[in-house]
Design a protein around this motif. Structure first.
Motif, PDB file in Angstrom:
ATOM      1  N   ARG A 117      -0.274  -3.731  15.901  1.00 22.62           N
ATOM      2  CA  ARG A 117       0.540  -2.649  14.970  1.00 22.62           C
ATOM      3  C   ARG A 117       0.553  -2.266  13.615  1.00 22.62           C
ATOM      4  NH1 ARG A 117       1.226  -2.486  19.906  1.00 22.62           N
ATOM      5  NH2 ARG A 117      -0.017  -0.527  19.240  1.00 22.62           N
ATOM      6  N   ASP A 120      -2.321   0.695  12.688  1.00 23.52           N
ATOM      7  CA  ASP A 120      -1.234   1.689  13.364  1.00 23.52           C
ATOM      8  C   ASP A 120      -0.418   2.071  12.466  1.00 23.52           C
ATOM      9  OD1 ASP A 120      -1.656   2.211  15.758  1.00 23.52           O
ATOM     10  OD2 ASP A 120       0.136   1.191  16.968  1.00 23.52           O
ATOM     11  N   THR A 121       0.203   0.541  11.838  1.00 23.68           N
ATOM     12  CA  THR A 121       0.588   0.671  10.306  1.00 23.68           C
ATOM     13  C   THR A 121      -0.363   1.368   8.673  1.00 23.68           C
ATOM     14  OG1 THR A 121       2.269  -1.398  10.293  1.00 23.68           O
ATOM     15  CG2 THR A 121       1.876  -0.209   8.030  1.00 23.68           C
ATOM     16  N   ALA A 124      -0.617   4.710   9.368  1.00 25.08           N
ATOM     17  CA  ALA A 124       0.421   5.653   8.923  1.00 25.08           C
ATOM     18  C   ALA A 124       0.958   6.048   7.981  1.00 25.08           C
ATOM     19  CB  ALA A 124       1.864   5.399   9.502  1.00 25.08           C
ATOM     20  N   ILE A 125       0.016   5.683   6.768  1.00 25.43           N
ATOM     21  CA  ILE A 125       0.603   5.661   5.349  1.00 25.43           C
ATOM     22  C   ILE A 125      -1.104   6.224   4.891  1.00 25.43           C
ATOM     23  CG2 ILE A 125       0.193   5.328   3.048  1.00 25.43           C
ATOM     24  CD1 ILE A 125       1.266   2.198   4.816  1.00 25.43           C
ATOM     25  N   PRO A 126      -0.975   7.812   4.545  1.00 14.74           N
ATOM     26  CA  PRO A 126      -1.966   8.675   4.401  1.00 14.74           C
ATOM     27  C   PRO A 126      -2.969   8.071   3.163  1.00 14.74           C
ATOM     28  CG  PRO A 126       0.400   9.723   3.991  1.00 14.74           C
ATOM     29  CD  PRO A 126       0.555   8.369   4.126  1.00 14.74           C
ATOM     30  N   LEU A 128      -4.732   8.494   0.447  1.00 11.77           N
ATOM     31  CA  LEU A 128      -4.464   8.574  -1.335  1.00 11.77           C
ATOM     32  C   LEU A 128      -3.643   7.602  -1.160  1.00 11.77           C
ATOM     33  CD1 LEU A 128      -5.945   9.567  -3.284  1.00 11.77           C
ATOM     34  CD2 LEU A 128      -3.787  11.651  -3.033  1.00 11.77           C
ATOM     35  N   LEU A 129      -2.482   7.394  -0.371  1.00  9.13           N
ATOM     36  CA  LEU A 129      -1.127   7.159  -1.051  1.00  9.13           C
ATOM     37  C   LEU A 129      -1.216   5.820  -0.687  1.00  9.13           C
ATOM     38  CD1 LEU A 129       1.235   9.698  -0.038  1.00  9.13           C
ATOM     39  CD2 LEU A 129       1.312   9.322  -1.946  1.00  9.13           C
ATOM     40  N   LEU A 132      -3.714   4.248  -3.505  1.00  9.83           N
ATOM     41  CA  LEU A 132      -2.730   4.416  -4.773  1.00  9.83           C
ATOM     42  C   LEU A 132      -1.932   3.184  -4.800  1.00  9.83           C
ATOM     43  CD1 LEU A 132      -2.184   7.751  -5.509  1.00  9.83           C
ATOM     44  CD2 LEU A 132      -3.877   6.389  -6.256  1.00  9.83           C
TER      45      LEU A 132
ATOM     46  N   VAL B  16       6.422   0.607  14.374  1.00  6.66           N
ATOM     47  CA  VAL B  16       5.461   1.210  13.454  1.00  6.66           C
ATOM     48  C   VAL B  16       6.297   1.385  11.887  1.00  6.66           C
ATOM     49  CG1 VAL B  16       3.717   2.388  12.584  1.00  6.66           C
ATOM     50  CG2 VAL B  16       3.456   1.975  14.794  1.00  6.66           C
ATOM     51  N   THR B  20       6.243  -0.314   8.674  1.00  6.56           N
ATOM     52  CA  THR B  20       5.219   0.589   7.206  1.00  6.56           C
ATOM     53  C   THR B  20       6.169   0.184   6.201  1.00  6.56           C
ATOM     54  OG1 THR B  20       4.614   2.071   8.692  1.00  6.56           O
ATOM     55  CG2 THR B  20       4.909   2.727   6.569  1.00  6.56           C
ATOM     56  N   LEU B  23       5.644  -2.905   4.553  1.00  6.68           N
ATOM     57  CA  LEU B  23       4.197  -3.107   4.191  1.00  6.68           C
ATOM     58  C   LEU B  23       4.518  -2.923   2.988  1.00  6.68           C
ATOM     59  CD1 LEU B  23       0.790  -3.958   4.444  1.00  6.68           C
ATOM     60  CD2 LEU B  23       1.344  -1.808   4.753  1.00  6.68           C
ATOM     61  N   GLY B 242      -1.347  13.960   7.092  1.00  6.51           N
ATOM     62  CA  GLY B 242      -1.305  12.876   6.356  1.00  6.51           C
ATOM     63  C   GLY B 242      -2.518  13.731   4.888  1.00  6.51           C
ATOM     64  N   GLY B 246      -3.079  14.383   1.338  1.00  5.14           N
ATOM     65  CA  GLY B 246      -3.476  13.602  -0.100  1.00  5.14           C
ATOM     66  C   GLY B 246      -4.185  14.961  -0.621  1.00  5.14           C
ATOM     67  N   VAL B 249      -1.436  16.370  -3.479  1.00  5.42           N
ATOM     68  CA  VAL B 249      -1.681  15.605  -4.504  1.00  5.42           C
ATOM     69  C   VAL B 249      -2.720  15.582  -5.318  1.00  5.42           C
ATOM     70  CG1 VAL B 249      -1.759  12.971  -4.962  1.00  5.42           C
ATOM     71  CG2 VAL B 249      -0.209  12.971  -3.466  1.00  5.42           C
ATOM     72  N   THR B 264       3.149  11.509  -8.355  1.00  7.48           N
ATOM     73  CA  THR B 264       2.873  10.435  -7.971  1.00  7.48           C
ATOM     74  C   THR B 264       2.336   9.844  -8.630  1.00  7.48           C
ATOM     75  OG1 THR B 264       2.842  11.523  -5.552  1.00  7.48           O
ATOM     76  CG2 THR B 264       1.111   9.328  -5.827  1.00  7.48           C
ATOM     77  N   LEU B 276       6.846   5.396  -6.165  1.00 11.48           N
ATOM     78  CA  LEU B 276       5.479   5.538  -4.510  1.00 11.48           C
ATOM     79  C   LEU B 276       6.283   5.034  -3.888  1.00 11.48           C
ATOM     80  CD1 LEU B 276       2.906   6.238  -5.048  1.00 11.48           C
ATOM     81  CD2 LEU B 276       2.204   3.502  -5.256  1.00 11.48           C
ATOM     82  N   ILE B 279       7.472   7.518  -1.565  1.00 11.96           N
ATOM     83  CA  ILE B 279       6.584   8.607  -0.990  1.00 11.96           C
ATOM     84  C   ILE B 279       5.503   7.792   0.236  1.00 11.96           C
ATOM     85  CG2 ILE B 279       4.580   9.833  -1.948  1.00 11.96           C
ATOM     86  CD1 ILE B 279       5.344  10.126  -4.761  1.00 11.96           C
ATOM     87  N   VAL B 280       5.656   7.036  -0.134  1.00 11.04           N
ATOM     88  CA  VAL B 280       4.876   5.818   0.790  1.00 11.04           C
ATOM     89  C   VAL B 280       5.289   6.088   2.240  1.00 11.04           C
ATOM     90  CG1 VAL B 280       3.724   3.823   1.557  1.00 11.04           C
ATOM     91  CG2 VAL B 280       3.399   5.107  -0.215  1.00 11.04           C
ATOM     92  N   SER B 283       6.157   9.881   3.887  1.00 11.15           N
ATOM     93  CA  SER B 283       5.218  10.076   4.220  1.00 11.15           C
ATOM     94  C   SER B 283       5.080   9.060   5.609  1.00 11.15           C
ATOM     95  CB  SER B 283       4.023  10.220   3.352  1.00 11.15           C
ATOM     96  OG  SER B 283       3.838   9.116   2.942  1.00 11.15           O
ATOM     97  N   ALA B 284       4.861   7.819   5.286  1.00 12.39           N
ATOM     98  CA  ALA B 284       4.833   7.729   6.451  1.00 12.39           C
ATOM     99  C   ALA B 284       6.253   7.785   7.546  1.00 12.39           C
ATOM    100  CB  ALA B 284       4.924   5.896   6.507  1.00 12.39           C
ATOM    101  N   PHE B 287       4.410  10.652   9.022  1.00 13.04           N
ATOM    102  CA  PHE B 287       3.240  10.918  10.187  1.00 13.04           C
ATOM    103  C   PHE B 287       4.150  10.807  11.642  1.00 13.04           C
ATOM    104  CE2 PHE B 287       0.335   7.966  11.824  1.00 13.04           C
ATOM    105  CZ  PHE B 287      -1.221   8.623  11.585  1.00 13.04           C
ATOM    106  N   VAL B 288       4.653   9.298  11.538  1.00  9.20           N
ATOM    107  CA  VAL B 288       4.926   9.258  12.870  1.00  9.20           C
ATOM    108  C   VAL B 288       5.731   9.692  13.894  1.00  9.20           C
ATOM    109  CG1 VAL B 288       6.245   6.887  13.850  1.00  9.20           C
ATOM    110  CG2 VAL B 288       4.773   5.995  12.149  1.00  9.20           C
TER     111      VAL B 288
END
Lengths: 276, 312
Positions: A117, A120-121, A124-126, A128-129, A132, B16, B20, B23, B242, B246, B249, B264, B276, B279-280, B283-284, B287-288
């Motif tokens: 997991r 996966d996380t 899930a975040i692009p 580049l981001l 950053l 997820v 995210t 995180l 994704g 990127g 950006v 960004t 930020l 944005i993170v 975008s996540a 994606f999900v």
């Protein structure tokens, strides 16, 4: 150059001209990084007054930049910065990623679920981001940017090494090793790790190329090494100001990046392992 | 059976998403300590004023309360306040998102066309040397730094050829080069997957059977190759999203365009963590959701999978 490699030959290093060329390119760039003074007598940081923005010539094969610094010297010395960064990035990704992946594959159960997991996380975040976000946390600088790029690679290494551990574990000789009383850690060390090495190495080579690309992007955006450090992304950013008058300033470091990334990718495919 | 699969998949996506968010919270809000303090310390405020500002931003609360507060905000569309701009982050996102989405959508369309062209040439192109050559193009495209490509395109089309004016560009002129810049690297993985799929489908026994029955080349392409080769590219949608983001950006930075990319960049330069973070997480979330939609749609589009599941 067929895209779908024959599975039978995937494990053997195929010594084709393209692969030799890739090795030669990387060897040259490594030599630049190790002993730049062998390849250029000029200083990468001190300019020559009155010699600004000279076009390529015998004295300055790649011309000079806006401060009269020899561009070839900047590119050659830049190899040190970029390659060191890529090494740090791959090391971070490799150590953390394979550590997590082997742990997940070997332990199974809730450890496996939790690690996957987390992977996966991270995915899930692009990319580049994510780098950053880590840079905002750590601050700007070449090592910090390299760590940020390495963390992005953790997910891929973790996935691959977990799959490899599961694959090797299911094989008869590992069963036999356990059956003949092998301890868990010993079996992992003697059988699972060596058999997973090829594909992990292949991924490391591919990631080395990606890291060079990602680091040059961060350098270009100004989050890597500060000027006047010669870093390829930074060189491109500096050359951009003179685009109309001196296009060679942006073209040369960019071409070097393309060649290095192509070579790393070619070698990664040559080692065999995950197809791109 | 189907309902259980659906619930399981949605639950996994939510998990997820929550992870995210956590995180992003840890990286951007918890670990840096006091972003507010860092920002306002430079202004030379008195301790009293600082305490007041920290209270206003909620930075004095214990971490778990900040976490719950931020999570609650995100669930209700309140992404916090930009320390730099002093306006709600949601407003900044709303202002900058449309431009970036337009750029990304155009770039995706261009990348798809380019990938189809490359895949077509690589698998069905006339000469074998041409097919071999085209097959190595995606590797090259992946190796090119996006920002460098943008600069080289400006150099070529604006300075050398003079086709695209930099001083007062028409709207299409302003977007043409950025779209091309993003499209080139995005087209590469698409083309690679398409080439692999077309190769695989052309080697299938059912294609040989169709040919043996007298099917024309066009018929085989239309009814066998197109469907079987295009469908698997859907699974790449999340990853491509994704990459698009990127790419956007970086490209916006190169071309000086307004959008999510500029936002960004400013956020990183000013340590504006709230921006930020939003944005993170957004975008996540995209994606999900894209991956979830693809997972749920795939059996509908590929009846073989649905049958397989029912049989199992």
């Amino acid at each position: 150059m067929s895209g779908a490699a024959l599975p039978l030959r995937a494990g053997l290093p195929r010594l084709r001209p393209g692969l030799w060329l890739a090795c030669a390119v990387l060897a040259l760039v490594f030599a630049w990084a190790v002993a730049p003074s062998l390849f250029t007598a000029r200083s990468p940081v001190e300019g020559i007054p009155g010699a600004q923005l000279l076009p390529p010539s015998w004295a300055h094969p790649l011309g000079t930049d806006g401060l009269g610094r020899d561009q070839l010297a900047r590119v050659v010395y830049g190899a040190r910065e970029s390659l060191a960064g890529a090494f740090v990035a791959v090391a971070v990704g490799l150590l953390l990623g394979t550590g997590l992946g082997v742990l997940a594959g070997a332990r199974g159960g809730w450890v496996d679920a939790a690690v996957m997991r987390l992977v996966d996380t991270l995915l899930a975040i692009p990319a580049l981001l994510l780098s950053l976000s880590i840079i905002i946390l750590l601050g700007f600088g070449s090592i910090k940017a390299a760590v940020a790029v390495g963390i992005v690679a953790v997910a891929q290494f973790a996935r691959l090494s977990r799959a490899e551990v599961l694959r090797v574990r299911a094989s008869d000789y590992v069963e036999a090793a356990f059956g003949s009383g092998g301890r868990f850690a010993a079996v992992l060390w003697r059988h699972v790790l060596p058999n997973s090495l090829t594909s992990v190495l292949a991924l490391a080579a591919l990631q080395f190329g990606s890291a060079i690309l990602a680091l040059s992007t961060l350098g270009f955006l100004g989050y890597g090494a500060p000027p006047p450090t010669p870093e390829w992304g930074l060189l491109i950013a500096e050359g951009r100001d003179f685009l109309a008058r001196a296009w060679w300033l942006t073209a040369s470091p960019g071409l070097v990046v393309v060649l290095v990334v192509l070579s790393a990718e070619r070698i990664g495919r040559g080692i065999g392992g995950p197809s791109p | 059976m189907m309902a259980r699969h659906l619930a399981q998949r949605v639950g996994q996506a939510l998990l997820v998403l929550a992870a995210t968010f956590t995180l992003a919270f840890l990286l951007l809000q918890a670990l840096p300590g006091d972003a507010v303090l860092i920002k306002f310390l430079e202004l030379g405020l008195t301790p009293d004023q600082l305490a007041e500002i920290r209270l206003a931003y909620g930075a004095d609360a214990p971490l778990w309360r900040q976490y719950l507060h931020t999570a609650g905000g995100f669930l209700t569309g309140n992404f916090g306040t930009s320390i730099r701009a002093g306006v709600p982050v949601a407003q900044l996102l709303a202002e900058n998102l449309p431009a970036t989405l337009l750029l990304a959508a155009l770039a995706f369309a261009a990348a798809s066309l380019l990938a189809l062209l490359l895949a077509g040439l690589a698998t069905l192109g006339g000469q074998s040397w041409l097919r071999g050559l085209v097959r190595s193009v995606p590797s090259l495209f992946v190796a090119v730094p996006v920002f460098w490509l943008g600069i080289m395109l400006i150099q070529l089309f604006s300075f050398q050829l003079g086709w695209i004016s930099i001083i007062s560009p028409e709207p299409w002129e302003e977007l043409a080069l950025p779209v091309a810049t993003i499209a080139v690297p995005i087209s590469a993985p698409l083309a690679q997957v398409l080439i692999r799929n077309i190769d695989a489908v052309l080697a299938e026994p059912f294609v040989a059977v169709a040919r043996a029955k007298g099917a024309s080349h066009a018929w085989v392409l239309r009814w066998h190759v197109a469907r079987n080769a295009l469908l698997p590219t859907l699974t790449m949608a999340g990853v491509l999203f994704g990459e698009l983001l990127g790419g956007a950006v970086v490209t916006e930075a190169v071309f000086g365009l307004n959008g999510l990319g500029g936002l960004t960049q400013q956020a990183v330069a000013n340590q504006d963590v709230a921006v930020l973070q939003a944005i993170v997480v957004v975008s996540a979330a995209a994606f999900v959701l894209i991956n979830l939609a693809v997972d749920l749609l795939y059996p509908v589009l590929d009846p073989r999978l649905a049958r397989g599941r029912r049989a199992a």
